[in-house]
Design a protein around this motif. Structure first.
Motif, PDB file in Angstrom:
ATOM      1  N   ALA A 185      -5.473   2.751  -5.690  1.00 19.23           N
ATOM      2  CA  ALA A 185      -6.061   3.524  -4.593  1.00 19.23           C
ATOM      3  C   ALA A 185      -5.621   2.992  -3.232  1.00 19.23           C
ATOM      4  O   ALA A 185      -5.372   3.767  -2.306  1.00 19.23           O
ATOM      5  CB  ALA A 185      -7.582   3.488  -4.685  1.00 19.23           C
ATOM      6  N   ALA A 186      -5.532   1.666  -3.109  1.00 20.46           N
ATOM      7  CA  ALA A 186      -5.166   1.064  -1.827  1.00 20.46           C
ATOM      8  C   ALA A 186      -4.877  -0.413  -2.034  1.00 20.46           C
ATOM      9  O   ALA A 186      -5.316  -1.018  -3.017  1.00 20.46           O
ATOM     10  CB  ALA A 186      -6.295   1.239  -0.807  1.00 20.46           C
ATOM     11  N   ASP A 212       0.835  -1.201   0.000  1.00 21.54           N
ATOM     12  CA  ASP A 212       0.000   0.000   0.000  1.00 21.54           C
ATOM     13  C   ASP A 212       0.874   1.257   0.000  1.00 21.54           C
ATOM     14  O   ASP A 212       0.584   2.235  -0.709  1.00 21.54           O
ATOM     15  CB  ASP A 212      -0.922  -0.003   1.218  1.00 21.54           C
ATOM     16  N   GLY A 213       1.942   1.229   0.773  1.00 20.34           N
ATOM     17  CA  GLY A 213       2.808   2.392   0.847  1.00 20.34           C
ATOM     18  C   GLY A 213       3.650   2.611  -0.393  1.00 20.34           C
ATOM     19  O   GLY A 213       4.208   3.706  -0.585  1.00 20.34           O
ATOM     20  N   ILE A 262      -5.780  -5.440  -4.485  1.00 25.68           N
ATOM     21  CA  ILE A 262      -5.202  -4.228  -5.063  1.00 25.68           C
ATOM     22  C   ILE A 262      -6.344  -3.465  -5.730  1.00 25.68           C
ATOM     23  O   ILE A 262      -6.835  -3.852  -6.793  1.00 25.68           O
ATOM     24  CB  ILE A 262      -4.102  -4.564  -6.075  1.00 25.68           C
ATOM     25  N   ALA A 263      -6.783  -2.395  -5.075  1.00 23.37           N
ATOM     26  CA  ALA A 263      -7.940  -1.628  -5.552  1.00 23.37           C
ATOM     27  C   ALA A 263      -7.465  -0.456  -6.383  1.00 23.37           C
ATOM     28  O   ALA A 263      -6.548   0.276  -5.991  1.00 23.37           O
ATOM     29  CB  ALA A 263      -8.761  -1.132  -4.364  1.00 23.37           C
ATOM     30  N   THR A 264      -8.104  -0.241  -7.538  1.00 24.51           N
ATOM     31  CA  THR A 264      -7.784   0.931  -8.352  1.00 24.51           C
ATOM     32  C   THR A 264      -8.814   2.031  -8.100  1.00 24.51           C
ATOM     33  O   THR A 264      -9.920   1.773  -7.630  1.00 24.51           O
ATOM     34  CB  THR A 264      -7.751   0.574  -9.854  1.00 24.51           C
ATOM     35  N   LEU A 282      -7.948  -5.926  -8.363  1.00 21.61           N
ATOM     36  CA  LEU A 282      -7.202  -7.124  -8.706  1.00 21.61           C
ATOM     37  C   LEU A 282      -6.955  -7.860  -7.400  1.00 21.61           C
ATOM     38  O   LEU A 282      -6.222  -7.375  -6.533  1.00 21.61           O
ATOM     39  CB  LEU A 282      -5.880  -6.789  -9.392  1.00 21.61           C
ATOM     40  N   VAL A 283      -7.602  -9.009  -7.247  1.00 22.77           N
ATOM     41  CA  VAL A 283      -7.522  -9.773  -6.009  1.00 22.77           C
ATOM     42  C   VAL A 283      -6.642 -10.994  -6.245  1.00 22.77           C
ATOM     43  O   VAL A 283      -6.825 -11.731  -7.223  1.00 22.77           O
ATOM     44  CB  VAL A 283      -8.923 -10.201  -5.536  1.00 22.77           C
TER      45      VAL A 283
END
Length: 287
Positions: free
Chosen positions: A50-51, A15-16, A61-63, A69-70
């Motif tokens: 996004a996160a 995330d970072g 992995i959210a855009t 994308l999971v």
């Protein structure tokens, strides 16, 4: 297999480093890795990350205003951040690379899977709940909603061994083979105990041991780079993966029960009153 603590730390690490970066392309390499077709992977392209979050053992992995994308890393999957990527697209082959996420700044993320059993899975979905494995998840054991009483209610109808109940993702999300071994050792409880037969005091002890084991593992893993997390997990275990070594509590030898595709480790002195559990590889039925 990455479990709740490693995936939690991995999500924080990614995330970072990924948030705000724009997805240029997602390229599946292994034939079996992609489990969805609608929306297409191209729907991720041109969108910033996004996160990065966790759902049980799933990495999300959210855009921004777009699909997710999971990833489920299964037993032998992992991710590697790369500062540069080859210009040529990856070619399917016998190597460990399963999927590549190319970012617009030239960096990227390689998702790999070792071994011959290919179980790693990728899903492109509008909502993480569209992934069947996430939809079936039980409660997360580190949330405030996971109370001692809710844990007790989950166990009452379980006429199974407690080891299998703790590993069942539809009962409790994120706990796998390693941390179920660790929690049961901390609770001084046999992995063969029937869940529904646990006394009120035993439920309380196991609840506290499970939460403490997971929280401690998350804290140990937090802040570590992705490539360090597997070694950190191994270093933090007391019984799991340590068959033949000494129990750090009592000094007895750590023993193992093996199944077709997995094994559990335990201390007979700490957990079973000295009784040796049946190891089906040897066709023994010790009680």
């Amino acid at each position: 297999m990455p479990e709740l603590p490693e995936v939690e730390a991995l999500a924080g690490f990614l995330d970072g480093r990924l948030s705000g970066r724009v997805v240029e392309r997602v390229q599946p390499v292994a034939v079996s890795v992609l489990k969805t077709y609608d929306p297409p992977l191209s729907a991720l392209e041109g969108r910033p990350v996004a996160a990065v979050r966790r759902h049980g053992k799933f990495l999300d992995i959210a855009t921004d205003a777009g699909p997710h994308l999971v990833l489920h890393l299964a037993r032998a999957g992992w991710v590697r951040l790369r500062d540069t990527l080859p210009a040529a697209p990856p070619r399917p082959g016998k190597g460990p690379l399963a999927l590549r996420i190319r970012l617009s700044d030239g960096t990227g993320l390689d998702v790999t899977e070792a071994g011959t059993q290919k179980r790693l899975a990728a899903y492109c979905v509008h909502d993480p709940a569209d992934v069947p494995g996430i939809a079936r998840l039980g409660p997360d054991p580190l949330t405030d909603a996971f109370t001692r009483d809710s844990f007790a209610a989950l166990l009452r109808s379980e006429r199974r061994r407690i080891k299998g109940v703790l590993r069942d993702q539809s009962v409790i999300a994120g706990v796998g083979n390693a941390y179920s071994d660790e929690a049961l050792h901390a609770a001084r409880m046999s992995p063969f105990a029937l869940a529904a037969n646990l006394s009120e005091d035993e439920v309380t002890v196991l609840y506290e041991a499970l939460r403490t084991t997971l929280r401690d593992a998350v804290e140990r893993a937090r802040g570590h780079a992705a490539e360090e997390l597997k070694d950190e997990k191994r270093a933090g275990t007391r019984v799991h993966g340590r068959a033949g070594e000494q129990c750090p509590v009592c000094g007895d030898v750590i023993r193992e029960v093996s199944y077709r595709d997995s094994s559990l480790q335990y201390c007979a002195t700490c957990q079973t009153g000295g009784k040796i559990l049946a190891d089906r590889r040897l066709s023994r039925l010790l009680k």
